[in-house]
Design a protein around this motif. Structure first.
Motif, short mmCIF file in Angstrom:
data_model
loop_
_atom_site.label_atom_id
_atom_site.label_comp_id
_atom_site.label_asym_id
_atom_site.label_seq_id
_atom_site.Cartn_x
_atom_site.Cartn_y
_atom_site.Cartn_z
N LYS A 21 -22.53 -53.51 84.80
CA LYS A 21 -22.48 -52.86 85.58
C LYS A 21 -22.16 -51.28 83.99
O LYS A 21 -22.82 -50.22 84.15
CB LYS A 21 -21.28 -52.41 86.03
CG LYS A 21 -20.14 -51.55 85.95
CD LYS A 21 -19.17 -50.76 86.40
CE LYS A 21 -18.34 -49.92 87.02
NZ LYS A 21 -17.00 -50.25 87.64
N ARG A 57 -23.48 -46.97 81.06
CA ARG A 57 -22.67 -47.15 82.73
C ARG A 57 -23.78 -46.63 83.33
O ARG A 57 -24.28 -45.85 83.39
CB ARG A 57 -21.64 -46.48 83.01
CG ARG A 57 -20.56 -47.10 84.01
CD ARG A 57 -19.68 -45.64 84.37
NE ARG A 57 -19.08 -46.28 85.36
CZ ARG A 57 -19.50 -46.97 87.25
NH1 ARG A 57 -20.48 -45.52 87.77
NH2 ARG A 57 -19.06 -46.99 87.95
N GLN A 97 -25.65 -48.68 91.97
CA GLN A 97 -25.07 -50.35 92.34
C GLN A 97 -26.02 -51.17 91.06
O GLN A 97 -27.15 -50.78 91.38
CB GLN A 97 -24.75 -50.79 93.89
CG GLN A 97 -23.89 -50.27 94.56
CD GLN A 97 -22.60 -49.81 94.18
OE1 GLN A 97 -22.22 -50.90 93.53
NE2 GLN A 97 -21.67 -48.98 94.61
N GLU A 132 -26.07 -54.35 88.31
CA GLU A 132 -25.54 -55.48 87.12
C GLU A 132 -26.53 -55.58 85.56
O GLU A 132 -27.93 -55.15 86.66
CB GLU A 132 -25.14 -56.86 87.62
CG GLU A 132 -24.13 -57.22 89.03
CD GLU A 132 -23.53 -56.12 87.78
OE1 GLU A 132 -22.81 -56.31 86.99
OE2 GLU A 132 -21.62 -56.11 88.95
#
Length: 623
Positions: free
Chosen positions: A223, A215, A219, A221
């Motif tokens: 996520k 994870r 912030q 991508e």
């Protein structure tokens, strides 16, 4: 390898079953046996016995029964071969020799397991170091305790392209690439796959690390980043937390499917340890089969947002072909915009349990989703709903379950759109049929109304409905789908039923006189004529002269009863047989409910009969 019966018998003989069971279940000596509280269901008084001499365990409460291998597969949740391997290792028994190819594959897998174990240990070490401060802060924000992080083996991957590669260099780049820990790009040196992420080990049923989920800390991508498929890891067949959830589900009697790692971890920290999650993909057939090995009706509890509910619906449709008697799914709906992690942090385990108690069965989730799919104001839209429901039920492979779904969808459709049972209104409270202030006394229930149930409702009512359709052919089109599939009568009456429906479909402008003429040419003259001399039948739609509005309403009601009654009778027969075989509160309640439903159908039919008898009585008085 080939596991012969002799080898398996030797394995069982070398295994002390009481010792094996006693590792996780408290046992007490009871004569030549051991007893304890059953690990397969919750109980306060011991009814679970282990017999070493005979090599089996048995629960007199839930009928759980098996040997050492069965214990490993059912209580530990291991695949059969893994159970045999673990028992053989503990018993000092060598497995039968494998062929060369299988041996090479097993040796390579052993090396990959070592890679993953060392990677998990290295990530955990980084989480506790200076570089892991940001990852630990993320866990604090998510209210994940250090103990929970330790239990789940959580770690941290530094934001570097080569630190893991260096730490595990003794394995060599090819093995690290095969394990999914390095990325190989043509023309470049392999580099670390996971960088700057909180690391979550993914374990197999035996608790061995086979992959990772990472994870991102802030912030960005994606996520979550998962390991690729490897010789150890097939994400379409793996469920996160299966190793811990399998034994927990045996005690809880359920398994909960949530969307993500953090949902599983948060639930476990709150005391709900029987949760698993798919790995970034829609729930697959293989994962469903694995869940059904744990419990007959897993609970799907996906996020309360639109995406989560769509994922739940996809799982529902994917499960349909695989359903079997007693095997299904249920669906718990979270508050809008919340996931299980949010819910337990806000309301604790009690809040989650409240949601789980309201889980709805698969059939309800499918019905509700199709009902809300589009407007249902026109006949065409309602026909579309019926078609979608029939198509969904048609995908079920098991014939008995498919039949039950078709019946249930038809029953719900009829209740949703057909006129409900007309309440009986005493004659003196009804508007008079003719002008005048005089009102006769209440007419007693006639003999015909009393005899409806004893005369055999299906054939009697089918005969009356057929007579009504011959008198009013235009009504056939409104019920064509139900009438086309009707199989409640046989012989001449059944053939006439089919002929009347077919003729009305060919010519929707057909009136009663033309219909009779065509039927006479087809050899149905005598049967059809007998029906039309049936003014003695106690229904408005069989009479020559009747209010068209009442005819349509009463015919709708009669057809609805004609369809519903055999289904209720069949279900009542099954419920009665089940209760006779084994009396339980649930079986008794189901039988009582079906008896009441049958009585309600009798009342609905009696209302049709009584209303017509009252009308005749009033007509006679008026004459």
């Amino acid at each position: 390898m080939t596991l012969t019966p002799q080898f398996l018998d030797e394995l069982r003989a070398r295994t002390s079953l009481s010792t094996l069971v006693g590792k996780t279940t408290k046992l007490q000596k009871a004569g030549r046996e051991y007893k304890g509280c059953c690990p397969f269901h919750n109980e306060k008084t011991p009814s679970f016995y282990v017999n070493d001499a005979k090599g089996f365990y048995h629960c007199f409460g839930c009928s759980a029964h098996g040997d050492a291998i069965r214990w490993m597969t059912d209580q530990r949740g291991l695949p059969f071969m893994d159970a045999v391997k673990e028992l053989a290792q503990a018993a000092g028994l060598e497995l039968p020799a494998m062929d060369r190819q299988s041996a090479e594959k097993a040796e390579r897998a052993k090396g990959l397991h070592d890679v993953m174990a060392d990677a998990a240990a290295w990530f955990a070490e980084q989480l506790g170091g200076i570089a892991g401060a940001e990852a630990r802060a993320l866990l604090d924000r998510r209210a994940i305790t250090p103990e929970t992080a330790r239990v789940f083996g959580m770690g941290f991957a530094p934001d570097s392209r080569g630190k893991l590669k260096t730490a595990l260099k003794t394995y060599g780049d090819p093995m690290l690439v095969e394990a999914g820990m390095l990325i190989q790009v043509e023309g470049k040196d392999p580099y670390d796959r996971f960088r700057g992420r909180l690391m979550i080990p993914i374990r197999d049923a035996r608790g061995r690390t086979i992959a990772f989920g990472g994870r991102i800390l802030n912030q960005g991508e994606p996520k979550y980043l998962n390991s690729p498929d490897t010789p150890l890891f097939d994400k379409g067949r793996t469920l996160y937390n299966l190793d811990r959830a399998a034994p927990a589900s045996r005690k809880a009697g359920r398994v909960i499917v949530v969307e993500g790692y953090m949902d599983v971890i948060a639930l476990a920290q709150a005391g709900i340890g029987e949760a698993v999650a798919p790995l970034g993909t829609a729930l697959t057939e293989a994962q469903l089969e694995r869940l059904w090995r744990m419990t007959d009706v897993p609970i799907l509890c996906f996020d309360g947002d639109a995406a989560g509910q769509k994922a739940a619906l996809r799982a529902a449709h994917r499960a349909l072909p695989l359903l079997a008697p007693g095997r299904s799914l249920s669906f718990a709906t979270l508050p809008a915009g919340q996931d299980p992690d949010d819910l337990v942090r806000a309301r604790g385990a009690a809040g989650m349990e409240a949601v789980l108690r309201e889980a709805e069965p698969l059939v309800q989730r499918l019905w509700a989703s199709e009902l809300a799919a589009e407007a249902l104001d026109t006949p065409e839209q309602r026909a579309g709903l019926r078609q979608r429901l029939n198509e969904a039920a048609g995908t079920i492979a098991d014939p008995s379950v498919r039949s039950e779904y078709q019946s249930e969808f038809r029953r719900r459709f009829d209740l949703q759109f057909a006129r409900g049972p007309r309440p009986f209104v005493p004659f003196e409270k009804r508007a008079p049929f003719k002008k005048g202030a005089w009102k006769p006394p209440i007419a007693p229930v006639g003999a015909e109304a009393k005899a409806v149930g004893s005369a055999g409702i299906d054939r009697v009512l089918a005969k009356a409905v057929l007579a009504g359709l011959i008198r009013h052919p235009a009504e056939i089109a409104r019920h064509v789908e139900i009438l086309s599939s009707l199989r409640l009568v046989d012989g001449a009456l059944g053939r006439l039923f089919e002929a009347v429906v077919d003729l009305a479909l060919e010519d929707q402008a057909l009136d009663s006189a033309r219909l009779l003429t065509i039927l006479a040419r087809s050899g149905f003259d005598g049967v059809a004529s007998d029906l039309l001399r049936a003014d003695s039948m106690p229904y408005s739609f069989t009479m020559k002269i009747a209010d068209p509005v009442i005819v349509r309403s009463d015919l709708d009601e009669a057809i609805a009863i004609l369809i519903a009654r055999p289904e209720v009778d069949a279900a009542l027969g099954e419920a009665t047989a089940a209760m006779q075989a084994r009396f339980t509160d649930e079986a008794f309640e189901r039988q009582v409910a079906l008896v009441r439903e049958k009585q309600a159908l009798d009342v609905r039919l009696a209302n049709l009969v009584q209303a017509n008898e009252d009308a005749r009585a009033l007509g006679a008085e008026g004459d």
